[in-house]
Design a protein around this motif. Structure first.
Motif, mmCIF file in Angstrom:
data_model
loop_
_atom_site.group_PDB
_atom_site.id
_atom_site.type_symbol
_atom_site.label_atom_id
_atom_site.label_comp_id
_atom_site.label_asym_id
_atom_site.label_seq_id
_atom_site.Cartn_x
_atom_site.Cartn_y
_atom_site.Cartn_z
ATOM 1 N N GLN A 60 -5.314 7.731 0.718
ATOM 2 C CA GLN A 60 -4.259 8.726 0.491
ATOM 3 C C GLN A 60 -2.996 8.390 1.273
ATOM 4 N N SER A 61 -3.153 7.970 2.524
ATOM 5 C CA SER A 61 -1.943 7.688 3.300
ATOM 6 C C SER A 61 -1.276 6.396 2.815
ATOM 7 N N LEU A 62 -2.078 5.462 2.335
ATOM 8 C CA LEU A 62 -1.519 4.220 1.786
ATOM 9 C C LEU A 62 -0.675 4.507 0.535
ATOM 10 N N ALA A 63 -1.110 5.512 -0.210
ATOM 11 C CA ALA A 63 -0.435 5.833 -1.476
ATOM 12 C C ALA A 63 1.042 6.167 -1.265
ATOM 13 N N LYS A 64 1.380 6.630 -0.056
ATOM 14 C CA LYS A 64 2.794 6.969 0.220
ATOM 15 C C LYS A 64 3.680 5.738 0.105
ATOM 16 N N ILE B 237 -8.257 -3.391 1.240
ATOM 17 C CA ILE B 237 -8.747 -3.364 -0.146
ATOM 18 C C ILE B 237 -7.903 -2.364 -0.960
ATOM 19 N N GLY B 238 -7.484 -1.283 -0.289
ATOM 20 C CA GLY B 238 -6.622 -0.308 -0.970
ATOM 21 C C GLY B 238 -5.310 -0.956 -1.388
ATOM 22 N N ARG B 239 -4.762 -1.758 -0.486
ATOM 23 C CA ARG B 239 -3.499 -2.441 -0.774
ATOM 24 C C ARG B 239 -3.662 -3.362 -1.993
ATOM 25 N N THR B 240 -4.781 -4.085 -2.030
ATOM 26 C CA THR B 240 -5.032 -4.955 -3.187
ATOM 27 C C THR B 240 -4.999 -4.138 -4.476
ATOM 28 N N ALA B 241 -5.654 -2.984 -4.447
ATOM 29 C CA ALA B 241 -5.741 -2.158 -5.656
ATOM 30 C C ALA B 241 -4.363 -1.647 -6.076
ATOM 31 N N PHE B 242 -3.583 -1.156 -5.106
ATOM 32 C CA PHE B 242 -2.240 -0.653 -5.441
ATOM 33 C C PHE B 242 -1.355 -1.772 -5.992
ATOM 34 N N GLU B 243 -1.450 -2.953 -5.371
ATOM 35 C CA GLU B 243 -0.629 -4.077 -5.843
ATOM 36 C C GLU B 243 -1.025 -4.461 -7.277
ATOM 37 N N GLU C 262 0.151 6.037 -9.595
ATOM 38 C CA GLU C 262 -0.502 7.358 -9.629
ATOM 39 C C GLU C 262 -1.917 7.219 -9.067
ATOM 40 N N LEU C 263 -2.205 7.981 -8.008
ATOM 41 C CA LEU C 263 -3.529 7.890 -7.374
ATOM 42 C C LEU C 263 -4.377 9.101 -7.734
ATOM 43 N N SER C 264 -5.639 8.837 -8.085
ATOM 44 C CA SER C 264 -6.590 9.939 -8.232
ATOM 45 C C SER C 264 -7.858 9.576 -7.464
#
Ligand code: NAD
Length: 360
Positions: free
Chosen positions: A207-211, A172-178, A217-219
């Motif tokens: 946090q680790s996905l954000a790399k 789900i994190g990947r979906t959000a970043f994409e 920009e992640l908050s």
């Protein structure tokens, strides 16, 4: 290549709003030379009437074989007293689960023409454009063990389990970043890491996905603060990613910022990018059959379908622009009507969007 779309109009206002969305899809199919094959079927109360269950396996197979599914809404008083195992809403839960639709995308966009419809001051919400990415098949709504048990002291105790595995958080994190990459490049991850261990892990994985996404920009924000910030200064957000329960609540709050539930589309996607597209609202039995429902949420859901599952972003933009043009003309269904505007029926709104697509 022909795109196969299953149409599940459902109950209440479902068939009325679906008719308008299909009109609009036919118009963009001509405009952008896209070939669609529509297959109609039943979900919810009408499926109970037709097949005895809220989602027949044959319908599910059709949906799995299609490129995308467009839905109206399910439910209504006629089926309210049925056994909970065959209530209309079970059809929706089944299709989400069986198709693995784990990513629920809910944009909350306030068209500038409707700024007055919000309960918040127009300067707070004008130009609002948030995307809430809610995890849809995990978390406390599905966690085991769950139930109501009898304690030794004779008192009953209700309990649920808040669970997220690393892989569920990561996808789900990947979906959000994409998604953020295609927008203004900001993700806010919402959790309750000060209290819940499950969300300590959530924060760690995000946090680790954000790399992998240095351009985004992640908050992080605790859910109680996020609820407050959404009504205080909502324009600070671009993409919000969160778990099932927090997303359920925050996306309804965000919906209300925009004034009308009749304007809001949604998408639920699986790992292959296939999806179920539907308006955020329900079947509105109180206005069903009167040709007064707002069809724009369903029409905008069709636009999301073109963008996310059918790889036709230009056709999606044509629909979104056409909706803007109709609002510019001052046409309003009853739910978004204000003095000075021209009141339009469901079919008049649909016809106006078709005309704007044709004129684009
Ligand atoms: P609802 O969203 O159907 O209606 C809430 C209010 O908003 C009503 O006054 C309705 O008239 C109005 N409204 C909703 N959509 C509108 C539109 N397009 N245009 C103009 N006005 C609109 O929610 P509810 O009344 O709580 O639920 C009615 C039924 O819908 C119930 O059976 C519920 O279970 C079901 N439901 C289904 C879904 C879904 O299919 N995804 C979602 C929510 C509720």
């Amino acid at each position: 290549m022909t795109k196969k779309i299953v149409l599940l109009a459902g109950d209440g206002i479902g068939p009325e709003i679906m008719t308008e969305a299909v009109k609009v899809l036919k118009a963009v199919s001509e405009k952008h030379k896209i070939s669609f094959k529509f297959q109609e079927d039943f979900i919810g109360g009408c499926a109970i009437d037709e097949y005895g269950v809220p989602l027949a396996n044959s319908t599910l197979e059709k949906c799995k074989a299609a490129d995308a599914v467009l839905m109206g809404a399910v439910g209504g008083p006629k089926w309210d007293n049925l056994d909970s195992a065959i209530r209309p809403e079970k059809g929706l839960l089944k299709i989400r689960y069986e198709m693995g639709l784990y990513a629920n995308l809910r944009p909350a966009i306030l068209y500038p023409q409707l700024a007055e419809a919000s309960t918040l001051k127009s300067e707070i919400v004008a130009g609002l454009d948030i995307l809430i990415v809610r995890e849809l098949t995990g978390g406390i709504y599905f966690g085991e063990p769950r139930g109501i048990r009898l304690l030794d002291n004779g008192e009953r105790q209700g309990y649920n389990t808040y669970v997220y595995s690393e892989s569920e958080i990561e996808r789900i994190g990947r979906t959000a970043f994409e998604m953020a990459r295609k927008r203004s490049g900001k993700v806010c991850s919402v959790d309750k890491a000060n209290v819940l261990e499950a969300t300590v892990l959530w924060r760690e994985i995000i946090q680790s996905l954000a790399k992998e996404y240095p351009d985004v920009e992640l908050s992080h924000m605790y859910v109680d603060n996020a609820a407050m910030q959404l009504v205080r200064a909502p324009k600070q957000f671009d993409v919000i990613v969160t778990g099932n329960m927090f997303g359920d609540i925050l996306s309804d709050t965000a919906a209300m910022l925009t004034g009308s539930i009749g304007m809001l589309p949604s998408a639920s996607l699986n790992a292959e990018g296939k999806g179920l597209y539907e308006p955020v609202h329900g079947s509105a039995p109180d206005i069903a059959g009167q040709n007064i429902a707002n069809p724009l949420a369903t029409i905008l859901s069709a636009a999301m379908m073109l963008k996310y599952s059918l790889d036709e972003p230009e056709a999606a933009a044509t629909i979104e622009n056409a909706v803007g043009a109709v609002l510019d003309q001052g046409l309003r269904s009853a739910d978004i009507y204000s003095e000075g505007a021209t009141k339009a029926t469901t079919s008049e709104m649909g016809d106006a969007v078709v005309a704007a697509v044709n004129n684009a």
